[in-house]
Design an enzyme around this catalytic site. Structure first.
Site, PDB file in Angstrom:
ATOM      1  N   HIS A   1      -1.737   0.826  -9.785  1.00  0.00           N
ATOM      2  CA  HIS A   1      -2.368  -0.160  -8.884  1.00  0.00           C
ATOM      3  C   HIS A   1      -3.035  -1.284  -9.695  1.00  0.00           C
ATOM      4  O   HIS A   1      -4.243  -1.533  -9.599  1.00  0.00           O
ATOM      5  CB  HIS A   1      -3.395   0.524  -7.970  1.00  0.00           C
ATOM      6  CG  HIS A   1      -3.723  -0.288  -6.755  1.00  0.00           C
ATOM      7  ND1 HIS A   1      -4.031   0.274  -5.534  1.00  0.00           N
ATOM      8  CD2 HIS A   1      -3.793  -1.635  -6.564  1.00  0.00           C
ATOM      9  CE1 HIS A   1      -4.290  -0.681  -4.650  1.00  0.00           C
ATOM     10  NE2 HIS A   1      -4.155  -1.856  -5.263  1.00  0.00           N
TER      11      HIS A   1
ATOM     12  N   ARG B   1       0.854  -1.180   0.000  1.00  0.00           N
ATOM     13  CA  ARG B   1       0.000   0.000   0.000  1.00  0.00           C
ATOM     14  C   ARG B   1       0.894   1.235   0.000  1.00  0.00           C
ATOM     15  O   ARG B   1       2.009   1.207   0.553  1.00  0.00           O
ATOM     16  CB  ARG B   1      -0.895   0.036   1.251  1.00  0.00           C
ATOM     17  CG  ARG B   1      -2.082  -0.911   1.195  1.00  0.00           C
ATOM     18  CD  ARG B   1      -3.148  -0.449   0.189  1.00  0.00           C
ATOM     19  NE  ARG B   1      -4.271  -1.374   0.089  1.00  0.00           N
ATOM     20  CZ  ARG B   1      -4.391  -2.353  -0.801  1.00  0.00           C
ATOM     21  NH1 ARG B   1      -3.430  -2.564  -1.694  1.00  0.00           N
ATOM     22  NH2 ARG B   1      -5.472  -3.113  -0.838  1.00  0.00           N
TER      23      ARG B   1
HETATM   24  P1  NDP Z   1      -1.601 -11.873   4.093  1.00  0.00           P
HETATM   25  O1  NDP Z   1      -2.472 -11.423   5.207  1.00  0.00           O
HETATM   26  O2  NDP Z   1      -1.857 -13.193   3.469  1.00  0.00           O
HETATM   27  O3  NDP Z   1      -0.068 -11.854   4.555  1.00  0.00           O
HETATM   28  C1  NDP Z   1       0.469 -10.827   5.298  1.00  0.00           C
HETATM   29  C2  NDP Z   1       1.931 -11.160   5.612  1.00  0.00           C
HETATM   30  O4  NDP Z   1       2.514 -10.023   6.253  1.00  0.00           O
HETATM   31  C3  NDP Z   1       2.056 -12.328   6.591  1.00  0.00           C
HETATM   32  O5  NDP Z   1       3.152 -13.120   6.241  1.00  0.00           O
HETATM   33  C4  NDP Z   1       2.311 -11.641   7.928  1.00  0.00           C
HETATM   34  O6  NDP Z   1       3.087 -12.406   8.855  1.00  0.00           O
HETATM   35  C5  NDP Z   1       3.128 -10.441   7.469  1.00  0.00           C
HETATM   36  N1  NDP Z   1       3.040  -9.362   8.441  1.00  0.00           N
HETATM   37  C6  NDP Z   1       1.970  -8.649   8.840  1.00  0.00           C
HETATM   38  N2  NDP Z   1       2.320  -7.737   9.767  1.00  0.00           N
HETATM   39  C7  NDP Z   1       3.644  -7.885   9.967  1.00  0.00           C
HETATM   40  C8  NDP Z   1       4.594  -7.251  10.808  1.00  0.00           C
HETATM   41  N3  NDP Z   1       4.251  -6.262  11.645  1.00  0.00           N
HETATM   42  N4  NDP Z   1       5.868  -7.666  10.762  1.00  0.00           N
HETATM   43  C9  NDP Z   1       6.243  -8.664   9.928  1.00  0.00           C
HETATM   44  N5  NDP Z   1       5.394  -9.304   9.093  1.00  0.00           N
HETATM   45  C10 NDP Z   1       4.112  -8.916   9.112  1.00  0.00           C
HETATM   46  O7  NDP Z   1      -1.673 -10.701   2.988  1.00  0.00           O
HETATM   47  P2  NDP Z   1      -1.594 -10.887   1.399  1.00  0.00           P
HETATM   48  O8  NDP Z   1      -0.317 -11.548   1.054  1.00  0.00           O
HETATM   49  O9  NDP Z   1      -2.834 -11.483   0.869  1.00  0.00           O
HETATM   50  O10 NDP Z   1      -1.611  -9.375   0.912  1.00  0.00           O
HETATM   51  C11 NDP Z   1      -0.650  -8.447   1.345  1.00  0.00           C
HETATM   52  C12 NDP Z   1      -1.035  -7.069   0.838  1.00  0.00           C
HETATM   53  O11 NDP Z   1      -0.781  -6.956  -0.544  1.00  0.00           O
HETATM   54  C13 NDP Z   1      -2.535  -6.730   0.943  1.00  0.00           C
HETATM   55  O12 NDP Z   1      -2.881  -6.346   2.249  1.00  0.00           O
HETATM   56  C14 NDP Z   1      -2.649  -5.591  -0.029  1.00  0.00           C
HETATM   57  O13 NDP Z   1      -2.357  -4.394   0.656  1.00  0.00           O
HETATM   58  C15 NDP Z   1      -1.553  -5.879  -1.058  1.00  0.00           C
HETATM   59  N6  NDP Z   1      -2.092  -6.264  -2.366  1.00  0.00           N
HETATM   60  C16 NDP Z   1      -1.831  -5.432  -3.416  1.00  0.00           C
HETATM   61  C17 NDP Z   1      -2.276  -5.734  -4.672  1.00  0.00           C
HETATM   62  C18 NDP Z   1      -1.921  -4.850  -5.817  1.00  0.00           C
HETATM   63  O14 NDP Z   1      -2.496  -5.001  -6.901  1.00  0.00           O
HETATM   64  N7  NDP Z   1      -0.984  -3.946  -5.660  1.00  0.00           N
HETATM   65  C19 NDP Z   1      -3.082  -6.941  -4.937  1.00  0.00           C
HETATM   66  C20 NDP Z   1      -3.260  -7.777  -3.770  1.00  0.00           C
HETATM   67  C21 NDP Z   1      -2.791  -7.436  -2.532  1.00  0.00           C
HETATM   68  P3  NDP Z   1       2.544 -13.823   9.431  1.00  0.00           P
HETATM   69  O15 NDP Z   1       2.586 -14.781   8.262  1.00  0.00           O
HETATM   70  O16 NDP Z   1       3.528 -14.195  10.472  1.00  0.00           O
HETATM   71  O17 NDP Z   1       1.151 -13.553   9.917  1.00  0.00           O
HETATM   72  C1  OXD Z   2      -5.912  -5.817  -3.362  1.00  0.00           C
HETATM   73  C2  OXD Z   2      -5.446  -4.787  -4.244  1.00  0.00           C
HETATM   74  O1  OXD Z   2      -5.751  -5.642  -2.159  1.00  0.00           O
HETATM   75  O2  OXD Z   2      -5.823  -4.783  -5.431  1.00  0.00           O
HETATM   76  O3  OXD Z   2      -6.462  -6.824  -3.843  1.00  0.00           O
HETATM   77  O4  OXD Z   2      -4.664  -3.925  -3.857  1.00  0.00           O
END
Ligand code: NDP
Ligand code: OXD
Length: 308
Positions: A271, A223
């Site tokens: 995005h 983000r």
């Molecule tokens: P998940 O919830 O599946 O994974 C989040 C990961 O971040 C986990 O491994 C978690 O650790 C880790 N995490 C969270 N907080 C911390 C912290 N404080 N310190 C260290 N590690 C942390 O999320 P997704 O993979 O599904 O998505 C991630 C983000 O990608 C979304 O929230 C969105 O913002 C973005 N996104 C962007 C898109 C785009 O088109 N640009 C499309 C899709 C998503 P743990 O495994 O230990 O819980």
């Molecule tokens: C998502 C994104 O979170 O598009 O799926 O950013």
């Protein structure tokens, strides 16, 4: 009972059709045309105006129309009893992995420089960034981070991953939350695939960039609010980072007078790293709609306390 679709500036007609193909009896409202607010028990939302959903007194659950849920968590009108879910589909994961792979390759092969040179009919060669200077460090090893890691490993990259809990995945050197320094010291290409939470807000700052192994490069698909934008410009201008590839921004669309537009070392995409496919989304939305009606836990449910 009715299902509400609310996503201003997005065409929701295809999604509505896909939902109706699966369940022709489904009652669907597309915001702002809502027949009877009291019938709405489930909403699918993307960047909805804050507080609007607070008026739906029978709302039981809300699904994000994407993987991120910060727009739901930021909406204080959504009471704690309302459950949240998000959409994770196979194409979302593979698109994300392919997007990041192409950004890594473009950085290593100077693709954007050659595009600029072509515009100016200018012939100049640049040395490929070797793989040994391209150790990838992924912030966030969730659905997106792991999918990115898998494809990069397949392509021969050395991959580090940082997450709250340590992971045991073949090919990934995993670092836990308190090992951020070691993770950064051993990574060149930093990929942010974190969710936006209080702990990750502004994490991409100058101090962090300075800890990266040189040459350092940033790819942000998380983000915009993860990044301190002026720190990035300073880091690139002073050689702390070789450049950046950004898909997400603090303000979207990125204002036309933003400093990023004039920086040749910053690549910008609007995005689009991974976009939810309406057909795949419909199946998961119907599943969660039915689960929410029966009181079952939804698939890809969100832990509102953790914030992702
Ligand atoms: P998940 O919830 O599946 O994974 C989040 C990961 O971040 C986990 O491994 C978690 O650790 C880790 N995490 C969270 N907080 C911390 C912290 N404080 N310190 C260290 N590690 C942390 O999320 P997704 O993979 O599904 O998505 C991630 C983000 O990608 C979304 O929230 C969105 O913002 C973005 N996104 C962007 C898109 C785009 O088109 N640009 C499309 C899709 C998503 P743990 O495994 O230990 O819980
Ligand atoms: C998502 C994104 O979170 O598009 O799926 O950013």
């Amino acid at each position: 009972m009715s299902l509400l679709l609310i996503a201003p500036n997005r065409d929701l007609n295809q999604l509505s059709e896909e939902l109706q193909n699966i369940d022709p009896n489904l009652e669907i409202d597309i915001w702002p045309k809502v027949k009877n607010k009291d019938r709405v028990t489930f909403a699918v939302a993307w960047n909805h105006p804050k507080n609007v959903l607070g008026n739906y007194s029978n709302l039981k659950a809300v699904s994000s129309l994407g993987a991120g849920v910060n727009h739901l968590l930021n909406d204080e009108s959504l009471s704690e009893e309302i459950n949240f879910a998000r959409l994770i589909t196979p194409s979302l994961k593979s698109e994300m992995a392919e997007y990041v792979l192409q950004a890594v390759l473009a950085y290593r092969q100077h693709t954007t420089r050659y595009t600029d040179q072509k515009r100016e009919a200018f012939w100049d060669k640049h040395k490929l960034i070797p793989k040994e200077d391209s150790v990838v460090g992924i912030l966030g090893l969730g659905e997106m981070g792991l999918s990115i890691a898998e494809l990069l490993i397949l392509n021969g990259y050395k991959v580090n991953g940082w997450s709250r809990s340590k992971k045991d995945v073949e090919g990934i050197t995993s670092f836990s939350e308190n090992e951020l320094g070691d993770f950064l010291n051993s990574s060149n290409i930093l990929i942010c695939a974190l969710p936006l939470t209080d702990n990750t807000h502004g994490i991409l700052d100058l101090e962090l960039f300075k800890k990266l192994k040189k040459p350092g490069y940033l790819i942000n698909v998380g983000r915009g609010q993860h990044l301190i934008e002026e720190d990035l410009i300073y880091a690139i201008d002073t050689g702390v980072l070789a450049g950046a590839w950004l898909d997400v921004f603090e303000e979207e669309p990125l204002p036309s007078n933003h400093l990023f537009w004039n920086r040749p070392k910053i690549m910008i995409t609007p995005h689009i790293a991974a976009v939810t496919d309406p057909k795949e989304a419909a199946e998961q939305i119907i599943e969660n709609y039915k689960r929410s009606l029966s009181g079952m836990e939804m698939v890809n449910s969100v832990d509102r306390k953790k914030g992702y």
